[in-house]
Design a protein around this motif. Structure first.
Motif, mmCIF file in Angstrom:
data_model
loop_
_atom_site.group_PDB
_atom_site.id
_atom_site.type_symbol
_atom_site.label_atom_id
_atom_site.label_comp_id
_atom_site.label_asym_id
_atom_site.label_seq_id
_atom_site.Cartn_x
_atom_site.Cartn_y
_atom_site.Cartn_z
ATOM 1 N N ASP C 171 0.811 -1.224 0.000
ATOM 2 C CA ASP C 171 0.000 0.000 0.000
ATOM 3 C C ASP C 171 0.853 1.287 0.000
ATOM 4 O OD1 ASP C 171 1.047 -0.524 2.455
ATOM 5 O OD2 ASP C 171 -0.683 0.223 3.582
ATOM 6 N N LEU C 172 1.965 1.228 -0.711
ATOM 7 C CA LEU C 172 2.818 2.432 -0.756
ATOM 8 C C LEU C 172 2.953 2.933 -2.184
ATOM 9 C CD1 LEU C 172 5.875 1.857 1.604
ATOM 10 C CD2 LEU C 172 4.054 3.542 1.818
ATOM 11 N N SER C 173 2.916 4.258 -2.331
ATOM 12 C CA SER C 173 3.134 4.803 -3.670
ATOM 13 C C SER C 173 4.613 5.167 -3.794
ATOM 14 C CB SER C 173 2.286 6.058 -3.887
ATOM 15 O OG SER C 173 2.867 7.158 -3.252
ATOM 16 N N PRO C 174 5.191 4.916 -4.952
ATOM 17 C CA PRO C 174 6.599 5.291 -5.147
ATOM 18 C C PRO C 174 6.808 6.791 -4.937
ATOM 19 C CG PRO C 174 5.548 4.743 -7.238
ATOM 20 C CD PRO C 174 4.596 4.334 -6.167
ATOM 21 N N ARG C 175 5.803 7.560 -5.231
ATOM 22 C CA ARG C 175 5.906 9.004 -5.062
ATOM 23 C C ARG C 175 6.148 9.379 -3.606
ATOM 24 N NH1 ARG C 175 0.801 12.428 -4.819
ATOM 25 N NH2 ARG C 175 1.420 12.080 -2.640
ATOM 26 N N ASP C 176 5.347 8.787 -2.717
ATOM 27 C CA ASP C 176 5.522 9.077 -1.292
ATOM 28 C C ASP C 176 6.890 8.627 -0.812
ATOM 29 O OD1 ASP C 176 3.094 10.283 -1.026
ATOM 30 O OD2 ASP C 176 2.049 8.511 -0.270
ATOM 31 N N LEU C 177 7.274 7.455 -1.272
ATOM 32 C CA LEU C 177 8.566 6.933 -0.858
ATOM 33 C C LEU C 177 9.690 7.856 -1.317
ATOM 34 C CD1 LEU C 177 10.260 4.756 0.424
ATOM 35 C CD2 LEU C 177 10.123 3.448 -1.713
ATOM 36 N N TYR C 178 9.614 8.229 -2.584
ATOM 37 C CA TYR C 178 10.630 9.145 -3.122
ATOM 38 C C TYR C 178 10.665 10.450 -2.324
ATOM 39 C CZ TYR C 178 12.294 13.041 -5.876
ATOM 40 O OH TYR C 178 12.910 14.184 -6.265
ATOM 41 N N MET C 179 9.475 10.986 -2.071
ATOM 42 C CA MET C 179 9.415 12.270 -1.374
ATOM 43 C C MET C 179 9.957 12.178 0.049
ATOM 44 S SD MET C 179 5.959 14.105 -2.774
ATOM 45 C CE MET C 179 5.965 15.327 -1.485
ATOM 46 N N MET C 180 9.707 11.055 0.662
ATOM 47 C CA MET C 180 10.216 10.875 2.027
ATOM 48 C C MET C 180 11.746 10.945 2.044
ATOM 49 S SD MET C 180 9.854 7.575 4.523
ATOM 50 C CE MET C 180 10.402 7.633 6.224
ATOM 51 N N VAL C 181 12.354 10.186 1.156
ATOM 52 C CA VAL C 181 13.814 10.159 1.109
ATOM 53 C C VAL C 181 14.371 11.528 0.710
ATOM 54 C CG1 VAL C 181 15.838 9.069 0.078
ATOM 55 C CG2 VAL C 181 13.753 7.726 0.488
ATOM 56 N N ALA C 182 13.774 12.083 -0.333
ATOM 57 C CA ALA C 182 14.244 13.388 -0.815
ATOM 58 C C ALA C 182 14.110 14.441 0.284
ATOM 59 C CB ALA C 182 13.464 13.797 -2.050
ATOM 60 N N ALA C 183 12.970 14.438 0.936
ATOM 61 C CA ALA C 183 12.714 15.436 1.977
ATOM 62 C C ALA C 183 13.799 15.403 3.047
ATOM 63 C CB ALA C 183 11.344 15.188 2.610
ATOM 64 N N MET C 184 14.103 14.189 3.486
ATOM 65 C CA MET C 184 15.052 14.080 4.584
ATOM 66 C C MET C 184 16.478 14.409 4.156
ATOM 67 S SD MET C 184 13.283 10.873 6.575
ATOM 68 C CE MET C 184 14.142 10.900 8.138
ATOM 69 N N GLY C 185 16.803 14.074 2.923
ATOM 70 C CA GLY C 185 18.122 14.457 2.428
ATOM 71 C C GLY C 185 18.200 15.969 2.196
ATOM 72 N N TYR C 186 17.135 16.470 1.619
ATOM 73 C CA TYR C 186 17.077 17.879 1.251
ATOM 74 C C TYR C 186 17.127 18.804 2.467
ATOM 75 C CZ TYR C 186 15.456 21.786 -1.646
ATOM 76 O OH TYR C 186 15.357 22.957 -2.329
ATOM 77 N N PHE C 187 16.263 18.522 3.407
ATOM 78 C CA PHE C 187 16.093 19.379 4.577
ATOM 79 C C PHE C 187 17.400 19.574 5.345
ATOM 80 C CE2 PHE C 187 14.620 20.015 9.043
ATOM 81 C CZ PHE C 187 13.844 21.143 8.845
ATOM 82 N N TYR C 188 18.119 18.473 5.467
ATOM 83 C CA TYR C 188 19.380 18.524 6.221
ATOM 84 C C TYR C 188 20.335 19.538 5.605
ATOM 85 C CZ TYR C 188 23.370 16.670 8.891
ATOM 86 O OH TYR C 188 24.441 16.514 9.734
ATOM 87 N N GLN C 189 20.380 19.550 4.291
ATOM 88 C CA GLN C 189 21.274 20.458 3.594
ATOM 89 C C GLN C 189 20.689 21.867 3.516
ATOM 90 O OE1 GLN C 189 24.320 20.329 2.465
ATOM 91 N NE2 GLN C 189 24.216 22.356 1.532
ATOM 92 N N SER C 190 19.444 21.912 3.116
ATOM 93 C CA SER C 190 18.799 23.209 2.878
ATOM 94 C C SER C 190 18.750 24.080 4.125
ATOM 95 C CB SER C 190 17.380 22.964 2.357
ATOM 96 O OG SER C 190 16.618 24.139 2.397
ATOM 97 N N ASN C 191 18.426 23.479 5.249
ATOM 98 C CA ASN C 191 18.220 24.260 6.464
ATOM 99 C C ASN C 191 19.369 24.154 7.452
ATOM 100 O OD1 ASN C 191 15.744 24.200 5.143
ATOM 101 N ND2 ASN C 191 14.634 24.547 7.065
ATOM 102 N N ARG C 192 20.525 23.819 6.936
ATOM 103 C CA ARG C 192 21.591 23.516 7.899
ATOM 104 C C ARG C 192 21.989 24.705 8.750
ATOM 105 N NH1 ARG C 192 26.649 24.029 3.875
ATOM 106 N NH2 ARG C 192 25.162 24.922 2.409
ATOM 107 N N TYR C 193 21.898 25.921 8.243
ATOM 108 C CA TYR C 193 22.311 27.078 9.057
ATOM 109 C C TYR C 193 21.315 27.372 10.165
ATOM 110 C CZ TYR C 193 25.951 27.831 5.653
ATOM 111 O OH TYR C 193 27.051 27.672 4.853
ATOM 112 N N THR C 194 20.030 27.367 9.822
ATOM 113 C CA THR C 194 19.047 27.631 10.872
ATOM 114 C C THR C 194 19.002 26.475 11.863
ATOM 115 O OG1 THR C 194 17.349 26.847 9.325
ATOM 116 C CG2 THR C 194 17.576 29.214 9.585
#
Lengths: 227, 227, 227, 227
Positions: C171-194
């Motif tokens: 019951d998982l969509s590849p989209r959600d899975l992709y977004m989960m991984v991307a989000a966590m990788g992205y956020f760490y880099q994007s918001n690293r200063y704050t």
DNA sequence: TATGAATGAGCGTTCATTCAT
DNA sequence: CATGAATGAACGCTCATTCAT
């Protein structure tokens, strides 16, 4: 500054005599007209009061062009300083110095300097501006320093000639002599408004100036000549 | 200008010696601290560069107070000009003039003037600012004109004494004499940055200044004395 | 836009492998160096802050060349966006996916993505810029859309393989899975200063990042695997 | 900056409840309207793109007022950052945490955060701007750091409660948990334009968002709960 | 007497872009 | 293919000054 990363290149191109393309010629024209306008505007309002807008519109050009050719206002003022000194040097070079007649030579020199300051109020105001800013622009310009030091060497030459002939005192430095003449020429121009206010006499009148010129010459000769 | 329609009122009150109320005294204090700050700030940045904000914060006061006491920036500068001249006059009045010894008196006068300019760069910069603005402030101030004319009368007095004794030339105007001394004192201070740049010598050094002082005295005496 | 009416021409020529003339090769070089400089500058200052002048001088070229090859700043940014996505795709293509081992494949994928964002801050800032401008550049680029959609298809592939083997939830969509991984990788880099500011911990430290990488992998596996 | 040398004074006055004079009230109004306008404008254009003029005219005030109350653009952005964090904290404080029901509490927290980012795009863009500028504003603001650190402590509290009851894993740091939730909420909002472009699906649709919210909650619970 | 709030014009400078070879 | 010259609008910011208590 999108291009013209070495603005002096354009400036120096004017010294050489290579044929210029139409484009280069028009560029030179723009640069020159900005520089001339800057001298006029700074002469009237000083460095602080002479705004970029006043200059660019006096040059019938655009603010942007000043940054294009001179980087910023400081760069423009450095160029103005250099050009101002250059003109002074150019004019001084025309004074005929004859080592065989040191007294006449000195008279000519005094006459030249006193008159130069009198005829070139822009020189005085630009120097005042530079001194107000503690000489920070001249410090950046090798050219200006090079030009300015020439002035003294002429005095040195004349003084030496007179000393050899025994007509000038031996215990005088050319520096003091130069400063004496410059001071008296400079002061008359620089402070003419405050002086006029309390001397009750308009220093602009040609007779007043002539009398001053005579006085300076007399004072210098009395200071320099051996009895 | 809604308040301080006669901004000099407070100023003149200071001249008299009536006892002041606490309120008036505090007002006087504010006015004085603003004036002193203005002199300092104008001395450093000139008239244009010395902003209202710089002055009020240097005086630990508020912009508004400047308008309250001096009307506007021009009014403040007029007050600064007056105060500057007043201080010069006050100092000059202390120079001991002895009609019986004109040479010594003249020497003292020269020494005073050359040193005064040297010790009071603010005087020089403020006068330069006033001249940059074509003397428009001094024209508005009777006080300033009154003060400034005194300077020459002292020279007049000394010159006359020397002429009576036959030690000073008869064909000299006190005005020229005054201007000569003033010019040489002024120039050294006014142009010290540009001069330093190309003389390669720091004019700030005390020996350099002492030598100049001696030269000026020598030049003046050679110019003034008979024989 | 007087020249480069089809700015992609040069770009596409690079895709083919026809021998290039010396002129075309030098042109390609200029274009490439501008593009690389643009990526660097945009990565540092964003789209707004990355000025044409900063880019052209970083590329040791001229403003004019940007217009020549890319039409205008927007055109340049579209090219930057395309190149950025292309690089990501190119790197992702190297991740070895084995349908027989979906768990390992997923781990590799997570590792790749989290590390890619971490190692390519320019990717993050460029995407942020694009989102700040509401995706108006990506909308203009078929290429960019084509590239970007590939990322998800890999996840789709791995997820399917795992589902067939019964190790991954149905019951998982590849989209959600992709977004989960991307989000966590992205956020760490994007918001690293704050984040650094209030976590009191420097996210740049390699141990901190490794721990985060492990956490992400763990969270993804717990989310995806059955049982 | 002629007055208002301590702009925070005005800000803090709002916290207290002393009666304000008409003048102080109007000042507070001006300051507030500028701050609100700044948040809106920065939210739309970012820090670079949000010009002083755009802000002042959105606030129906004048450029000059921004400098009066906030010193300069940086000062304004610091205030914006503080206000933005403050609002987030204020909203988060309303989430009802019940230590007796950690699972429900965590759900509420996830729901709150995911929705907050979704409903407050300005928060996301302002944080992106701050990160683009390498966190230099937050570094200047004690207030912002104080606010932001609160967010994690709530997660800490809930996590601890769950661990005590044995329903949450012991080997989890509140920091990782917080970052996971924040990342997934943030990413959806921050990258919605680029995501929409290649997912071919509008992320703005409420169903799409609801699905994502459910997925996040599920993923978080699978990551956190034991067994 | 004293002050905080507000104002509009101008400052030096940078922006993306086009013109003319 | 490449470039120097030119442009006008906008930028962040400071200026001297007035308003309203």
């Amino acid at each position: 500054m999108t291009q013209a990363k070495n603005p002096k290149a354009t400036s120096k191109a004017a010294v050489g005599n290579k044929p210029l393309s139409a484009r280069a010629r028009s560029a030179q024209l723009t640069r020159d007209s900005v520089l001339k306008a800057a001298i006029k505007v700074f002469a009237k309002y000083g460095l602080n009061g002479g705004s970029i807008e006043k200059i660019s519109s006096a040059a019938k050009s655009h603010d942007r062009m000043i940054y294009y050719y001179f980087g910023n206002k400081e760069g423009l003022f450095v160029a103005v300083l250099e050009e101002t000194y250059r003109r002074f040097n150019e004019a001084e070079a025309k004074v005929e110095i004859d080592p065989k007649d040191p007294v006449l030579s000195l008279k000519k020199l005094v006459e030249f300097i006193v008159n130069y300051y009198h005829d070139h109020p822009e020189f005085v105001i630009i120097l005042n501006s530079e001194n107000l800013h503690r000489g920070k622009h001249i410090a950046k310009s090798e050219l200006a320093q090079e030009y300015s030091s020439k002035a003294i060497s002429v005095f040195s030459e004349v003084l030496l000639a007179g000393q050899k002939k025994g007509v000038f005192r031996d215990d005088l430095s050319p520096r003091d002599l130069y400063m004496m003449v410059a001071a008296m020429g400079y002061f008359y121009q620089s402070n003419r408004y405050t002086l006029s206010a309390f001397l009750g006499e308009k220093l602009e009148k040609t007779e007043t100036f002539s009398a001053w010129e005579q006085f300076v010459m007399d004072a210098v000769l009395r200071t320099v000549t051996t009895k």
